[in-house]
Each structure stands twice: as structure tokens, then as C-alpha cells.
Design a protein around this motif. Structure first.
Motif, PDB file in Angstrom:
ATOM      1  N   HIS A   1      75.548  29.600 -55.035  1.00 22.93           N
ATOM      2  CA  HIS A   1      77.020  29.434 -54.706  1.00 22.93           C
ATOM      3  C   HIS A   1      77.603  30.851 -54.143  1.00 22.93           C
ATOM      4  N   ILE A   2      77.029  31.881 -54.761  1.00 19.33           N
ATOM      5  CA  ILE A   2      77.552  33.371 -53.926  1.00 19.33           C
ATOM      6  C   ILE A   2      77.342  33.518 -52.796  1.00 19.33           C
ATOM      7  N   ILE A   3      76.035  33.158 -52.156  1.00 25.34           N
ATOM      8  CA  ILE A   3      75.411  33.372 -50.817  1.00 25.34           C
ATOM      9  C   ILE A   3      76.284  32.123 -50.038  1.00 25.34           C
ATOM     10  N   GLN A   4      76.431  31.132 -50.447  1.00 25.20           N
ATOM     11  CA  GLN A   4      77.350  29.761 -49.743  1.00 25.20           C
ATOM     12  C   GLN A   4      78.756  30.525 -49.549  1.00 25.20           C
ATOM     13  N   THR A   5      79.413  30.917 -50.687  1.00 23.58           N
ATOM     14  CA  THR A   5      80.814  31.726 -50.642  1.00 23.58           C
ATOM     15  C   THR A   5      80.833  32.733 -49.667  1.00 23.58           C
ATOM     16  N   ALA A   6      79.699  33.501 -49.575  1.00 23.21           N
ATOM     17  CA  ALA A   6      79.897  34.641 -48.619  1.00 23.21           C
ATOM     18  C   ALA A   6      79.850  34.197 -47.120  1.00 23.21           C
ATOM     19  N   LYS A   7      78.831  33.095 -46.939  1.00 25.96           N
ATOM     20  CA  LYS A   7      78.658  32.511 -45.638  1.00 25.96           C
ATOM     21  C   LYS A   7      80.147  31.846 -45.116  1.00 25.96           C
ATOM     22  N   VAL A   8      80.580  31.280 -46.006  1.00 27.51           N
ATOM     23  CA  VAL A   8      81.931  30.431 -45.683  1.00 27.51           C
ATOM     24  C   VAL A   8      83.175  31.713 -45.479  1.00 27.51           C
ATOM     25  N   PHE A   9      83.040  32.537 -46.149  1.00 25.73           N
ATOM     26  CA  PHE A   9      84.148  33.857 -45.725  1.00 25.73           C
ATOM     27  C   PHE A   9      83.966  34.220 -44.508  1.00 25.73           C
ATOM     28  N   VAL A  10      82.826  34.534 -44.143  1.00 28.04           N
ATOM     29  CA  VAL A  10      82.399  35.331 -42.889  1.00 28.04           C
ATOM     30  C   VAL A  10      83.019  34.259 -41.796  1.00 28.04           C
ATOM     31  N   ASN A  11      82.429  33.069 -42.037  1.00 32.71           N
ATOM     32  CA  ASN A  11      82.798  32.012 -40.946  1.00 32.71           C
ATOM     33  C   ASN A  11      84.420  31.961 -41.063  1.00 32.71           C
ATOM     34  N   GLN A  12      84.896  31.951 -41.916  1.00 30.13           N
ATOM     35  CA  GLN A  12      86.440  31.809 -42.049  1.00 30.13           C
ATOM     36  C   GLN A  12      86.972  32.991 -41.206  1.00 30.13           C
ATOM     37  N   LEU A  13      86.524  34.318 -41.470  1.00 29.69           N
ATOM     38  CA  LEU A  13      87.068  35.364 -40.537  1.00 29.69           C
ATOM     39  C   LEU A  13      86.783  35.093 -39.163  1.00 29.69           C
ATOM     40  N   SER A  14      85.793  34.536 -38.825  1.00 28.71           N
ATOM     41  CA  SER A  14      85.197  34.623 -37.625  1.00 28.71           C
ATOM     42  C   SER A  14      86.069  33.646 -36.665  1.00 28.71           C
ATOM     43  N   THR A  15      86.644  32.279 -37.491  1.00 26.45           N
ATOM     44  CA  THR A  15      87.460  31.498 -36.749  1.00 26.45           C
ATOM     45  C   THR A  15      89.051  31.974 -36.599  1.00 26.45           C
ATOM     46  N   ILE A  16      89.366  33.195 -37.194  1.00 24.57           N
ATOM     47  CA  ILE A  16      90.714  33.693 -36.963  1.00 24.57           C
ATOM     48  C   ILE A  16      91.173  34.040 -35.523  1.00 24.57           C
ATOM     49  N   CYS A  17      92.171  33.618 -35.070  1.00 22.45           N
ATOM     50  CA  CYS A  17      92.752  33.920 -33.660  1.00 22.45           C
ATOM     51  C   CYS A  17      92.501  35.247 -33.388  1.00 22.45           C
ATOM     52  N   GLU A  18      92.077  35.579 -32.147  1.00 24.07           N
ATOM     53  CA  GLU A  18      91.830  36.978 -31.594  1.00 24.07           C
ATOM     54  C   GLU A  18      92.911  37.857 -31.712  1.00 24.07           C
ATOM     55  N   THR A  19      94.162  37.308 -31.190  1.00 20.21           N
ATOM     56  CA  THR A  19      95.442  38.185 -31.440  1.00 20.21           C
ATOM     57  C   THR A  19      95.576  38.504 -32.884  1.00 20.21           C
ATOM     58  N   VAL A  20      95.337  37.688 -33.686  1.00 16.29           N
ATOM     59  CA  VAL A  20      95.604  37.890 -35.094  1.00 16.29           C
ATOM     60  C   VAL A  20      94.660  38.812 -35.471  1.00 16.29           C
ATOM     61  N   TRP A  21      93.367  39.283 -35.086  1.00 12.89           N
ATOM     62  CA  TRP A  21      92.494  40.313 -35.618  1.00 12.89           C
ATOM     63  C   TRP A  21      93.115  41.416 -34.953  1.00 12.89           C
ATOM     64  N   THR A  22      93.485  41.344 -33.671  1.00  9.58           N
ATOM     65  CA  THR A  22      93.913  42.679 -32.860  1.00  9.58           C
ATOM     66  C   THR A  22      95.135  43.361 -33.559  1.00  9.58           C
ATOM     67  N   LEU A  23      96.182  42.527 -33.982  1.00  9.34           N
ATOM     68  CA  LEU A  23      97.277  42.808 -34.549  1.00  9.34           C
ATOM     69  C   LEU A  23      97.043  43.516 -35.874  1.00  9.34           C
ATOM     70  N   ALA A  24      95.978  42.582 -36.716  1.00 10.45           N
ATOM     71  CA  ALA A  24      95.611  43.342 -37.987  1.00 10.45           C
ATOM     72  C   ALA A  24      94.813  44.557 -38.161  1.00 10.45           C
ATOM     73  N   LEU A  25      94.006  44.708 -36.843  1.00  8.19           N
ATOM     74  CA  LEU A  25      93.408  46.143 -36.578  1.00  8.19           C
ATOM     75  C   LEU A  25      94.403  47.195 -36.615  1.00  8.19           C
ATOM     76  N   HIS A  26      95.561  46.964 -35.792  1.00 10.63           N
ATOM     77  CA  HIS A  26      96.529  47.824 -35.487  1.00 10.63           C
ATOM     78  C   HIS A  26      97.142  48.054 -36.602  1.00 10.63           C
ATOM     79  N   GLN A  27      97.482  47.255 -37.325  1.00 11.72           N
ATOM     80  CA  GLN A  27      98.297  47.653 -38.565  1.00 11.72           C
ATOM     81  C   GLN A  27      97.457  48.048 -39.724  1.00 11.72           C
ATOM     82  N   THR A  28      96.151  47.651 -39.951  1.00  7.18           N
ATOM     83  CA  THR A  28      95.373  48.568 -40.804  1.00  7.18           C
ATOM     84  C   THR A  28      94.997  49.849 -40.443  1.00  7.18           C
ATOM     85  N   PHE A  29      95.247  50.050 -39.074  1.00  8.02           N
ATOM     86  CA  PHE A  29      94.576  51.248 -38.365  1.00  8.02           C
ATOM     87  C   PHE A  29      95.669  52.453 -38.832  1.00  8.02           C
TER      88      PHE A  29
END
Length: 363
Positions: free
Chosen positions: A124-152
Motif C-alpha cells: 500500500h505504501i509503495i502504491q501510494t508513492a507511485k500514485v503521488f509521483v504520477n499525480q505530480l507529473s500530471t500537473i500542468c507545466e505553468t503550475v509547476w513553474t509558478l510553484a517553483l518561483h513562489q517556493t524559490f
């Protein structure tokens, strides 16, 4: 070396390295070329700085400059440049992103049910980690870029707070510096997000490079601590010139004015004016922040005039009273005390005649 100083120094730099690695991972995922992992080698500079700081400074900071912040900029800024220059970051709809999140949540629920029915907690932990990584990968590119700007920008402020301070800066000065960084970071984020999100700007590759160059230039103020520290000076002959005396007394204020005029509000105003004047790009936020930059630049020039007139009045007042124009940032009492000490030395070297004649009278 104190334990808390060591922990703060190591944890802060570890956060810098992790965030820069996330930026490199996003560049590699967007470009789909493993060669961009070479950007991660820039973190070796930060590791080298960590070792040198722990050895020679016992983990504490330097005067007027933070090498850790500067090297963090070197590590993360190239990744943000590549993400902004990538053509895929200009298109992103809100509805597709929401659909991707819903699909990921559905996959998460299915994996959770399958794990409970078959293999157990580890699966269950392994599957949860895989799903979480897949979910992060499907986030829109502009959302990722803006999030990196903000956290930076947030990490710049928090990291400067966590980094051990040196003996030259007090906690009161550090608190003033952090409050200035919060306002500065908000303005820089607004400049980058507001200008780069304009569709006409995205179509002009040279304009994107110019905006990113100004954005990078504005980031160079974060490693410097001159905004809250006065430059020490001594009342020497070379320091009695008017410009040197002015810099000696108002070094922190002059640095704030210089940053606003030449590093932040001044360049931001020039870029926004070019967008509106030459490229005919107008929107409500662009006009508002251009007016804000004009107001800040005007107030900073007014502040410079007030400082200059106040200093001129002080110098004229001292010259009329016949006082020696020592460095205004040095207390006048200290200058007088030094003069008294010189007189005492002369008194000891040449004793009064009565004392020198006393032994001869005894004979």
C-alpha cells in the motif's frame, strides 16, 4: 561549535540543494533529455561553500554578503530560465488540470482498495508513492513553474532567517532585513508572473530573454546585507571629503535607494514602459504596477534629496561653530576623548616644572 548553529547551517543548505534538484528534475521532465541532469553539478559549489564555512567560520555568516544565498541563486536560476523559455509552458488550461487531478484521485482510491484486499501495508505504501509521483507529473507545466518561483522566493527569506548570523549583524538588523526581503520578493514575483503571462510577450523570444535578464538582475540584492549595516569609517584625511562623509553617515539608506533605483523599481519601470510604449501592450495590472514603480522611484529621489540637504545643513552648522568636521557616523565625544588622550600623553611625556624641580630642592 554550537549544535544549533551547525544544524541551522546544514539544514538550510540542504533545503537549497533539494529545491534546486527539484528544479533540475522539472527541466529534465519537460525537455525529455537526460543531459539536463548536469545542472545538478552546480550544487557542488554549495557543498564546497558549506565545508569552507564550517571550517573557517564555524558555520556563521560573513559580513555584508551571504555566499550560501548567492550559490543557491546560481543553482536554481538556470532551471527557472529553461522552464520559462520552454514553449510548452505558455499553454495551460484550468479544466484539463482539474480532470488530471480527478483521475489521479480515482487511481489513488483504486490502488488503496487493491492494497487492502491483497498484499498489505508495504504494498500500500509503495502504491501510494507511485500514485503521488504520477499525480505530480500530471500537473500542468505553468503550475509547476509558478510553484517553483513562489517556493524559490519563500525559501530565500526563510533560508536567510535560518542561516546563522555573523558577529557583524545583530538580530534587530536581521529582522529588518527579512521584512525588506518579504516585500521585495512579492514585487519580484509579481513582475515575473504578470509580464511573462501576457500572450503577446510569450510570442516574442527576445522579450522573454530581456524580462528574465531583468528578473535575474533583481535577485542579486538578496545575498547582500548592506541595507541594514552602516559602513564603518575613521576620521582620516581621506575620509573628510564630503562624498565619503555622506556615504559614511547614510550608507544603509543610500544602499536602499540605490537598490530601488538601479536593481528593482527602476529596471521594472523601464521594462513595463517598453511593453506599453513600444509593443502597445496594455492591461489593468500592467498600468497599475507601472504607476507604482513611478511612485516608488519618485519617493526614493525625494528621500535622497532630503538626506543630502540634511547632511549639508549639518556640515555648514559644524563649520560655522568652528568644530572639526570628523566623520558624522563616529560619535563626536569619541573624537574629543581621543584629543584628551593625546593631551594626557603629552602631559606624561613632559611633566610640570614643579615636579621636575622637586628632587633638586631635597638635595
Amino acid at each position: 561549535m554550537e549544535l544549533m548553529v551547525l544544524l541551522n547551517a546544514l539544514v538550510t543548505r540542504l533545503l537549497f540543494v533539494l529545491h534546486s534538484l527539484i528544479g533540475v528534475w522539472r527541466v529534465t521532465a519537460v525537455k525529455k533529455e537526460p543531459k539536463y541532469w548536469l545542472l545538478a553539478l552546480l550544487n557542488l559549489l554549495l557543498c564546497l561553500e558549506t565545508g569552507l564555512t564550517l571550517k573557517f567560520k564555524q558555520g556563521r555568516g560573513y559580513k555584508w554578503f551571504s555566499p550560501a544565498i548567492f550559490l543557491y541563486l546560481i543553482c536554481i536560476v538556470p532551471s527557472l530560465w529553461l522552464l520559462e523559455l520552454h514553449h510548452g509552458t505558455q499553454y495551460c488550461g484550468n479544466e484539463p488540470g482539474a480532470v488530471q487531478v480527478n483521475v489521479s484521485n480515482q487511481d489513488f482510491n483504486q490502488s488503496r482498495e487493491s492494497s487492502h484486499g491483497s498484499e498489505g501495508t508495504d504494498h500500500h505504501i509503495i502504491q501510494t508513492a507511485k500514485v503521488f509521483v504520477n499525480q505530480l507529473s500530471t500537473i500542468c507545466e505553468t503550475v509547476w513553474t509558478l510553484a517553483l518561483h513562489q517556493t524559490f522566493l519563500l525559501l530565500l527569506v526563510v533560508g536567510r532567517w535560518l542561516l546563522p548570523i555573523g558577529v557583524e549583524i545583530t538580530r534587530d538588523q536581521l529582522s529588518q532585513l527579512l521584512l525588506m526581503f518579504v516585500g521585495t520578493a512579492a514585487d519580484i514575483l509579481e513582475f515575473a508572473s504578470e509580464t511573462l503571462d501576457i500572450e503577446d510577450v510569450r510570442k516574442n523570444y527576445a522579450l522573454i530573454n530581456a524580462i528574465l535578464a531583468v528578473w535575474t538582475w533583481s535577485m542579486l540584492q538578496f545575498p547582500l546585507d548592506l541595507a541594514v549595516q552602516h559602513i564603518g569609517c575613521k576620521p582620516s584625511a581621506s575620509a573628510r571629503r564630503i562624498p565619503s562623509l555622506l556615504l559614511c553617515r547614510y550608507s544603509a539608506e543610500l544602499w536602499n535607494i540605490g537598490v530601488s533605483l538601479f536593481i528593482q523599481d527602476g529596471p521594472f519601470f523601464i521594462v513595463r514602459s517598453i511593453l506599453m510604449g513600444h509593443f502597445r501592450i496594455f492591461n489593468q495590472m500592467l498600468v497599475f504596477f507601472t504607476a507604482k514603480n513611478v511612485l516608488v522611484v519618485t519617493l526614493q529621489l525625494y528621500r535622497l534629496a532630503v538626506i543630502t540637504l540634511d547632511f549639508r545643513a549639518t556640515v555648514l552648522q559644524k563649520s560655522r561653530k568652528g568644530e572639526v568636521c570628523c566623520c558624522p557616523c563616529e560619535p563626536y565625544e569619541a573624537h574629543a576623548t581621543g584629543h584628551q588622550e593625546n593631551e594626557m600623553k603629552e602631559f606624561v611625556a613632559f611633566p610640570p616644572k614643579e615636579e621636575s624641580q622637586a628632587p633638586s630642592e631635597d638635595h
